[in-house]
Write an enzyme that holds these catalytic residues in place. Structure first.
Site, PDB file in Angstrom:
ATOM      1  N   THR A 218      -3.217   1.758  -3.106  1.00 46.18           N
ATOM      2  CA  THR A 218      -3.644   1.008  -4.279  1.00 46.18           C
ATOM      3  C   THR A 218      -3.631  -0.476  -3.969  1.00 46.18           C
ATOM      4  OG1 THR A 218      -2.690   2.688  -5.723  1.00 46.18           O
ATOM      5  CG2 THR A 218      -3.030   0.526  -6.693  1.00 46.18           C
ATOM      6  N   ASP A 249      -1.510   8.070  -9.455  1.00 47.82           N
ATOM      7  CA  ASP A 249      -0.409   7.331 -10.066  1.00 47.82           C
ATOM      8  C   ASP A 249      -0.845   5.985 -10.631  1.00 47.82           C
ATOM      9  OD1 ASP A 249      -0.853   6.534  -7.344  1.00 47.82           O
ATOM     10  OD2 ASP A 249       0.986   5.364  -7.435  1.00 47.82           O
ATOM     11  N   THR A 334       2.048   1.677  -3.956  1.00 46.19           N
ATOM     12  CA  THR A 334       0.880   2.069  -3.175  1.00 46.19           C
ATOM     13  C   THR A 334       1.295   3.131  -2.173  1.00 46.19           C
ATOM     14  OG1 THR A 334      -0.831   1.299  -1.644  1.00 46.19           O
ATOM     15  CG2 THR A 334       1.283   0.162  -1.550  1.00 46.19           C
TER      16      THR A 334
END
Length: 439
Positions: A218, A249, A334
């Site tokens: 991410t 997520d 991440t």
């Protein structure tokens, strides 16, 4: 946008030094999977985005929510990162984007996330708008929900004037090659199973995946502004070759992102403890223990001096006043999103700090550091799948003192931040140069 200049109450009457940290993903980053030229390109990009974001944050009155949105939108526009323009493909060869934003306080919704976006150029801007419009009646058309997906929210984005693009905008040759090669590797695993009793586990890493950096993380930013407001913003394309419709997520509150605040009070440890009476036992129990005196005393209380009731006890006055201290944290994760979901990673970190008093740096390492809870959750699948892989960035504010934190359990994490003295730093491996990275 009608909501861009909406004023919100300030958080602190005392000045707070602004801070910012950004990340662009984590994973199998080594000197084998990342060339020296790629390393340099990421460093230039991270420093460019950090510098422009820091310049905006340094303007008096700058707001954390605006700067976090800006920083992540810059990551979305850079094809180096797995969000926006550089997003990965699903197994069907499509793009499905996710984004989220959350503040420790100041907005009624606190946090908003979007998923399954295919046409919004900058998903993080849409998440911000949904959060801010939550202050309006009926959410400005979005009502009071915290999660949105698909066509309806994209229609709202169009009505609100957000830039809409054809899905082909998100195409990059590099991501497409990774998509096709990844499918080929999985097909090869199935072909091998036809000639044996072996049932392939498609989550196992192929040799190609071991020797290449495959985006699975991410992009994110955590920002603290001068008023004490703290905000986290995240955006991603998800896992390479994820199933269409898979939700990770990034849009799942408490797993890949979180922000909250609480009040700490001065300890009562300097005060004497209030005496406690032992629990009263039943007569039969006292008789069996040979405690005849207490039985007689119950019948003839005048034989002993009665104890004063507990209500007569008055503790001495405190030697100091209780002064509440505000603590605020925000976190962005991440890595393998499914692991973050199973661990409720970011909320768990914040809760551990809140209820044990541990500094955020310790709880982040406890979760995301080497040998931490993310890694431990993978069990025997650690190192042979992507499970458990990840890193986390964050900011903690205690009173007017702040700290930037990060840790990861894999080869590296793209990250950049501003130190307390204003120095800008960017790292990919644990140390400050390419040759320090794992092979």
């Amino acid at each position: 946008m009608s909501t861009m200049n909406r004023e919100k109450p300030t958080y602190s009457s005392q000045s707070v030094k602004p801070r910012i940290i950004i990340h662009g993903g984590a994973g199998n980053l080594t000197r084998t999977t990342l060339s020296r030229e790629q390393y340099a390109a990421y460093q230039v990009s991270l420093r460019r985005i950090l510098a422009s974001s820091w310049a905006l944050l340094s303007v008096p009155g700058a707001k954390a929510i605006d700067i976090a949105t800006y920083a992540v939108s810059q990551l979305e526009d850079d094809p180096l990162y797995n969000s926006g323009k550089g997003a990965v493909f699903t197994r069907a060869g499509t793009i499905e984007l996710e984004s989220s934003i959350m503040v420790s306080n100041g907005y009624r919704k606190r946090g908003v996330s979007c998923m399954l976006l295919k046409h919004v150029k900058n998903p993080i801007k849409l998440a911000r708008e949904l959060l801010v419009r939550g202050e309006e009646p009926n959410g400005g058309g979005a009502q009071d929900h915290c999660q949105y997906s698909g066509g309806y929210v994209e229609k709202l984005a169009e009505e609100w004037g957000f830039e809409r693009v054809d899905p082909s905008y998100f195409y990059t040759e590099k991501r497409w090659r990774e998509h096709k090669r990844g499918l080929k590797e999985k097909d090869h695993q199935f072909e091998q199973s036809r000639t044996s009793d072996y049932v392939p586990d498609v989550s196992l890493l192929s040799e190609w995946e071991r020797t290449h950096y495959i985006p699975l993380g991410t992009c994110g930013a955590v920002v603290l502004d001068g008023s004490g407001a703290i905000c986290v913003a995240t955006s991603t394309g998800g896992l390479t070759n994820k199933l269409p419709g898979r939700i990770g997520d990034t849009p799942t509150m408490g797993t890949g992102f979180w922000a909250e605040e609480w009040q700490n009070l001065v300890s009562f440890s300097n005060l004497p403890k209030i005496p406690q009476r032992p629990a009263t036992r039943l007569p039969l129990e006292r008789f069996s223990r040979g405690d005849l005196f207490s039985l007689v005393n119950d019948c003839l209380p005048s034989l002993s001096r009665p104890s004063p009731p507990l209500t007569d006890y008055r503790p001495p006055p405190a030697t100091h006043k209780l002064r509440p201290t505000r603590t605020a944290v925000a976190l962005s994760g991440t890595g393998n999103g499914d692991t973050f979901i199973r661990m409720a990673a970011c909320r768990t970190i914040a809760a551990k700090s809140r209820f044990t008093g541990a500094p955020l740096s310790d709880t982040v390492s406890w979760m995301a550091g080497r040998g931490g809870e993310l890694q431990r959750s993978a069990g025997h699948r650690w190192g042979v799948t992507h499970e458990g892989v990840g890193g986390i960035i964050g900011i903690e504010l205690c009173g007017t003192q702040s700290s930037v934190v990060w840790d990861f359990n894999c080869g590296g994490m793209f990250r950049a931040w501003v130190e307390e003295d204003g120095t800008m730093k960017s790292l990919i491996f644990r140390e400050d140069d390419y040759d320090s990275g794992p092979k």
